[in-house]
Design an enzyme around this catalytic site. Structure first.
Site, PDB file in Angstrom:
ATOM      1  N   GLU A 117      62.444  34.698  34.096  1.00 57.34           N
ATOM      2  CA  GLU A 117      61.762  35.049  35.355  1.00 57.34           C
ATOM      3  C   GLU A 117      60.311  34.598  35.342  1.00 57.34           C
ATOM      4  O   GLU A 117      59.729  34.434  34.278  1.00 57.34           O
ATOM      5  CB  GLU A 117      61.701  36.584  35.506  1.00 57.34           C
ATOM      6  N   ASP A 121      51.285  37.400  37.964  1.00 55.56           N
ATOM      7  CA  ASP A 121      49.968  37.824  37.490  1.00 55.56           C
ATOM      8  C   ASP A 121      49.408  38.885  38.434  1.00 55.56           C
ATOM      9  O   ASP A 121      48.619  38.591  39.323  1.00 55.56           O
ATOM     10  CB  ASP A 121      49.044  36.606  37.417  1.00 55.56           C
ATOM     11  N   ARG A 140      50.354  51.396  35.222  1.00 54.23           N
ATOM     12  CA  ARG A 140      50.731  51.447  33.811  1.00 54.23           C
ATOM     13  C   ARG A 140      49.836  52.415  33.044  1.00 54.23           C
ATOM     14  O   ARG A 140      50.298  53.138  32.173  1.00 54.23           O
ATOM     15  CB  ARG A 140      50.618  50.040  33.216  1.00 54.23           C
ATOM     16  N   GLU A 177      55.858  44.337  39.680  1.00 51.11           N
ATOM     17  CA  GLU A 177      54.478  43.865  39.652  1.00 51.11           C
ATOM     18  C   GLU A 177      53.939  43.799  41.085  1.00 51.11           C
ATOM     19  O   GLU A 177      54.536  43.141  41.936  1.00 51.11           O
ATOM     20  CB  GLU A 177      54.457  42.465  39.008  1.00 51.11           C
ATOM     21  N   TYR A 229      61.043  43.806  38.864  1.00 55.54           N
ATOM     22  CA  TYR A 229      61.613  43.011  37.777  1.00 55.54           C
ATOM     23  C   TYR A 229      62.506  43.813  36.838  1.00 55.54           C
ATOM     24  O   TYR A 229      62.922  43.304  35.799  1.00 55.54           O
ATOM     25  CB  TYR A 229      60.532  42.257  37.007  1.00 55.54           C
ATOM     26  N   CYS A 411       9.971  30.442  40.633  1.00 53.08           N
ATOM     27  CA  CYS A 411      10.997  29.712  41.375  1.00 53.08           C
ATOM     28  C   CYS A 411      10.877  28.219  41.066  1.00 53.08           C
ATOM     29  O   CYS A 411       9.796  27.646  41.212  1.00 53.08           O
ATOM     30  CB  CYS A 411      10.819  29.947  42.877  1.00 53.08           C
ATOM     31  N   CYS A 414       9.642  26.394  44.583  1.00 57.10           N
ATOM     32  CA  CYS A 414       8.321  26.569  45.203  1.00 57.10           C
ATOM     33  C   CYS A 414       7.260  27.060  44.218  1.00 57.10           C
ATOM     34  O   CYS A 414       6.080  27.088  44.551  1.00 57.10           O
ATOM     35  CB  CYS A 414       8.412  27.520  46.391  1.00 57.10           C
ATOM     36  N   CYS A 429      13.561  34.612  44.347  1.00 57.58           N
ATOM     37  CA  CYS A 429      12.263  33.998  44.586  1.00 57.58           C
ATOM     38  C   CYS A 429      11.490  34.903  45.547  1.00 57.58           C
ATOM     39  O   CYS A 429      12.030  35.362  46.545  1.00 57.58           O
ATOM     40  CB  CYS A 429      12.475  32.619  45.215  1.00 57.58           C
ATOM     41  N   CYS A 434       9.384  29.434  50.652  1.00 61.24           N
ATOM     42  CA  CYS A 434      10.067  28.584  49.659  1.00 61.24           C
ATOM     43  C   CYS A 434      10.933  27.549  50.376  1.00 61.24           C
ATOM     44  O   CYS A 434      11.785  27.887  51.197  1.00 61.24           O
ATOM     45  CB  CYS A 434      10.921  29.426  48.733  1.00 61.24           C
TER      46      CYS A 434
HETATM   47  S1  IVH Z   1      59.337  42.815  32.165  1.00 62.14           S
HETATM   48  C1  IVH Z   1      58.866  45.999  28.520  1.00 62.14           C
HETATM   49  N1  IVH Z   1      59.097  40.940  33.945  1.00 62.14           N
HETATM   50  O1  IVH Z   1      53.669  41.406  32.376  1.00 62.14           O
HETATM   51  C2  IVH Z   1      58.104  45.310  29.556  1.00 62.14           C
HETATM   52  N2  IVH Z   1      57.118  41.987  33.193  1.00 62.14           N
HETATM   53  O2  IVH Z   1      52.506  41.245  29.629  1.00 62.14           O
HETATM   54  C3  IVH Z   1      59.022  44.824  30.629  1.00 62.14           C
HETATM   55  N3  IVH Z   1      55.070  41.163  34.279  1.00 62.14           N
HETATM   56  O3  IVH Z   1      53.066  44.776  31.901  1.00 62.14           O
HETATM   57  C4  IVH Z   1      58.268  44.011  31.573  1.00 62.14           C
HETATM   58  N4  IVH Z   1      56.068  39.709  35.594  1.00 62.14           N
HETATM   59  O4  IVH Z   1      53.463  44.085  34.291  1.00 62.14           O
HETATM   60  C5  IVH Z   1      58.440  41.822  33.185  1.00 62.14           C
HETATM   61  N5  IVH Z   1      59.080  39.284  35.555  1.00 62.14           N
HETATM   62  C6  IVH Z   1      58.426  40.165  34.794  1.00 62.14           C
HETATM   63  C7  IVH Z   1      57.023  40.309  34.857  1.00 62.14           C
HETATM   64  C8  IVH Z   1      56.400  41.230  34.017  1.00 62.14           C
HETATM   65  C9  IVH Z   1      54.919  40.245  35.225  1.00 62.14           C
HETATM   66  C10 IVH Z   1      53.979  41.926  33.646  1.00 62.14           C
HETATM   67  C11 IVH Z   1      54.281  43.352  33.420  1.00 62.14           C
HETATM   68  C12 IVH Z   1      53.890  43.672  32.009  1.00 62.14           C
HETATM   69  C13 IVH Z   1      53.154  42.447  31.592  1.00 62.14           C
HETATM   70  C14 IVH Z   1      53.400  42.184  30.134  1.00 62.14           C
END
Ligand code: IVH
Length: 671
Positions: A117, A121, A140, A177, A229, A411, A414, A429, A434
């Site tokens: 997967e 981020d 978390r 996420e 996820y 600055c 000036c 400044c 200026c």
């Molecule tokens: S599985 C036991 N799947 O990445 C942990 N995590 O570095 C199971 N994250 O804290 C997590 N995308 O918040 C999983 N497709 C994904 C994810 C994912 C982002 C995050 C998650 C976790 C962090 C770990």
């Protein structure tokens, strides 16, 4: 009111909720909206109004929670039903092969299938549904306990407050996420800058910041999204594989990332890694790697956890878009409010597909805290939409030739003394006159989002400042043809265009003028708000600080800054001068009728734009009498599509809606 009336109202409320939920699903999950934004807004407004009048009908899963709910005092910390573990990271093909070997060894050589997967981020979230209704969302936190952010979670765009279908488990816990799409992030930062606020460093930070807002109505405006996820205890719910669990989640209406794939071998996983490394930039949201999971739930159970992380999963982290290069020189940029920003001049380095030669060093403290010296090898990072910046120096690579940097006390433009703001790391400044500040102010005044003076770009501003023709904003309106003609690149035609551009800008009106004046904490949005409350600049200028502060969206800090700006004699004089030169200072602006080319038209903007940014296009649409909508329907007149346009473009083609690229749009509005 009689019982009958009340039953009718309850039925209507229930009907509205079902309809809105259905449209949410059509819009966010299926990308197949059936009604226009306007109709949707009308349904929502009716529901909100009925719930306001009949609080006894309120329910935590009402879709009205998507647009907010009552503000809260703070977040309660709650223990997770099962700890939220982290994942072991891998960074190379070798690491991944090692992971595969370990898994196979622990499973005594049984065949293993992986589910791969995108690693989103964003911010991890544990969600709880009871009898199909969303009841809790926890961050978390430290893994054991997290913050209860339920009211903010309810505003997440694509998350159902009530699961679809029937026969849900009495208690369902899912994890996922929360994230912000690139475009929404860019838009947020743009608005923040327009409001004089510090932009967020990246979409993850802005997501975390949004979830911490105490007012869910504000959080709703951040347009957060979520991917689920995992389902907790999926095996106990009778599911055999992760893939099956995600399929079930999808059936229940939960958003699941569509990029997941089953791989039969680790070689197949490695192929995917390669493919995604380059494709990641095409996605509308940021991913920082891939997550590789054992698909079979019984095998997962057999593998178990270490104290920190499950043995059945590994996170492959993409190479950060960082590079190492030499810092040659630190120069200072003087901004329109006089702020001095240190900029690193670098040996060119390729990052994320672009060549980077300059990077931000933020401020004096940053350079000191990170011990960054001129001549150092430095690590530069460029992520997505963000201006490149220096992450750190490499002191171990020093030769002794590197020089400590001393932030200037005067600055560099000036020569006047500089002074640090009492409340922050910004050094300014103090020069009243200026020329560096003047240049920036002139540029900001003439810019597209402010007075939009055609022909007066940054280079021309500099040229005219250097020629001694421009210094104050009012000078713009005193420029004469004879003065301009002798200058380089100023043929008869260019001069006529420039003067026409200047003349046209006189009619921009109060909001744009306010934006252009460079008052601290007053950007486009605040300027629009002020223009909505005061008839003209004179009225605002005469208003008390309290009166200004009492306007929603302004507040005491901005009001103080606005009042102080007008109280400064130099600024008051400037406003008088501009008025004398014939600038329209009224609100709203008086748009020439022939400019209202989009009157009655509905446009939708999508994809990544190059010349315009989205906020700007939407503003132009509104200014020209049109409506900027969020989704494509039969009533859409035009779709303005940038690069990587997705489902909206498909939809537009399907419905035969006219599609314009940026150029087409510019042509349409005659720019
Ligand atoms: S599985 C036991 N799947 O990445 C942990 N995590 O570095 C199971 N994250 O804290 C997590 N995308 O918040 C999983 N497709 C994904 C994810 C994912 C982002 C995050 C998650 C976790 C962090 C770990």
């Amino acid at each position: 009111m009689g019982t009958k009336g009340h039953t009718e109202i309850r039925d209507r409320v229930e009907h509205l909720r079902r309809e809105i939920e259905r449209h949410n699903h059509l819009y966010y999950t299926e990308a197949k909206p059936e009604i226009s934004d306007r109709e949707y807004d009308r349904l929502m407004a009716e529901l909100v109004e009925l719930e306001r009048k009949h609080p006894e009908l309120d329910r935590p899963d009402s879709p009205s929670r998507k647009v907010g709910g009552a503000p809260i005092d703070g977040f309660v910390t709650v223990r997770h039903s099962e700890p939220m573990l982290s994942i072991d990271n891998t960074y190379s093909a070798d690491d991944l092969r090692e992971f595969d070997k370990r898994v196979r060894k622990w499973l005594d050589g049984a065949p293993v299938r992986y589910f791969v997967e995108a690693k989103i981020d964003g911010v991890a979230m544990a969600l709880r549904y009871e009898d199909g209704v969303l009841t809790q969302g926890l961050t978390r936190g430290d893994g054991e306990k997290g913050d209860d952010v339920t009211s903010n979670l309810r505003t997440v765009r694509d998350l159902p407050l009530r699961l679809l279908g029937r026969n849900h488990p009495p208690v369902l816990e899912v994890r996922g996420e929360v994230y912000m799409a690139r475009a929404d992030f860019a838009y947020l930062n743009k608005t923040r800058e327009a409001e004089g606020l510090e932009p967020f460093a990246n979409p993850r930070n802005s997501t975390a910041g949004s979830l911490k807002l105490l007012d869910p109505t504000l959080c709703a405006k951040r347009k957060l999204r979520l991917f689920v996820y995992g389902i907790q205890k999926a095996d106990e719910l009778g599911m055999k594989t992760h893939q099956e669990a995600l399929g079930k989640a999808k059936e229940w209406g939960l958003p699941v990332n569509p990029l997941g794939e089953v791989c039969e071998t680790i070689d197949a996983v490695l192929k995917l890694v390669d493919r995604w490394q380059t494709r990641r930039n095409e996605l509308p949201y940021e991913i920082d790697g891939l997550v590789i999971k054992v698909d079979d739930l019984a095998q997962r159970k057999a593998l178990g956890n270490t104290s920190k992380s499950p043995r059945w999963v590994s996170a492959y982290k993409f190479e950060a878009e960082q590079g190492t290069t030499r810092l040659r020189e630190i120069t200072i940029q003087v901004g329109k409010t006089g702020a001095l920003t240190p900029v690193a001049n670098l040996d060119p380095v390729r990052l994320a597909g672009t060549t980077v030669t300059r990077a931000s060093l933020h401020n004096e403290d940053y350079i000191r805290e990170k011990d960054i010296r001129v001549g150092d090898l430095v690590v530069v990072e460029k992520a997505g939409e963000i201006i490149p910046y220096i992450v750190r120096s490499e002191p171990s690579a020093r030769t002794g030739e590197e020089k400590e940097y001393h932030f200037p006390r005067h600055c560099p433009v000036c020569g006047e003394a500089v002074k640090r703001d009492a409340d922050g790391a910004v050094t300014r400044c103090t020069g009243k006159d200026c020329i560096g500040v003047a240049r920036r102010r002139l540029r900001a005044f003439a810019a597209r989002n402010a007075m939009d003076i055609e022909g007066l770009g940054s280079e021309t501003v500099d040229q005219l400042v250097d020629a001694g023709l421009l210094r104050s904003l009012a000078d713009i309106y005193r420029l004469q043809k004879e003065q301009l003609l002798p200058l380089e690149r100023m043929g008869e035609q260019s001069v006529n265009n420039l003067l026409a551009g200047i003349e046209a800008s006189k009619e921009r009106g109060m909001a744009r003028l306010l934006t252009g004046l460079g008052i601290r904490h007053v950007g486009e949005t605040v300027a629009d708000t002020l223009a909505g409350r005061f008839a003209d600049i004179a009225e605002l200028r005469g208003a008390t600080e309290e009166a200004i502060a009492s306007i929603p969206g302004i507040g005491p800090e901005r009001a103080g800054s606005i009042r102080a700006w007008f109280d400064d004699d130099a600024n008051g004089g400037l406003v008088d001068e501009l008025a004398g030169l014939g600038l329209n200072m009224q609100a709203p602006p008086r748009p020439a009728r022939e400019e209202q080319v989009l009157a009655g038209k509905t446009l939708v903007v999508t994809g990544t734009l190059e010349k315009f940014d989205r906020a700007e296009v939407e503003r132009l649409i509104r200014e020209l009498g049109g409506k900027a909508a969020g989704s494509v329907s039969k009533k859409t007149d035009y779709l303005v599509a940038g690069a990587n346009a997705g489902s909206k473009l498909d939809k537009a083609r399907e419905l035969g809606v006219k599609v314009l690229d940026e150029e087409g749009f510019a042509k349409l509005i005659g720019r």
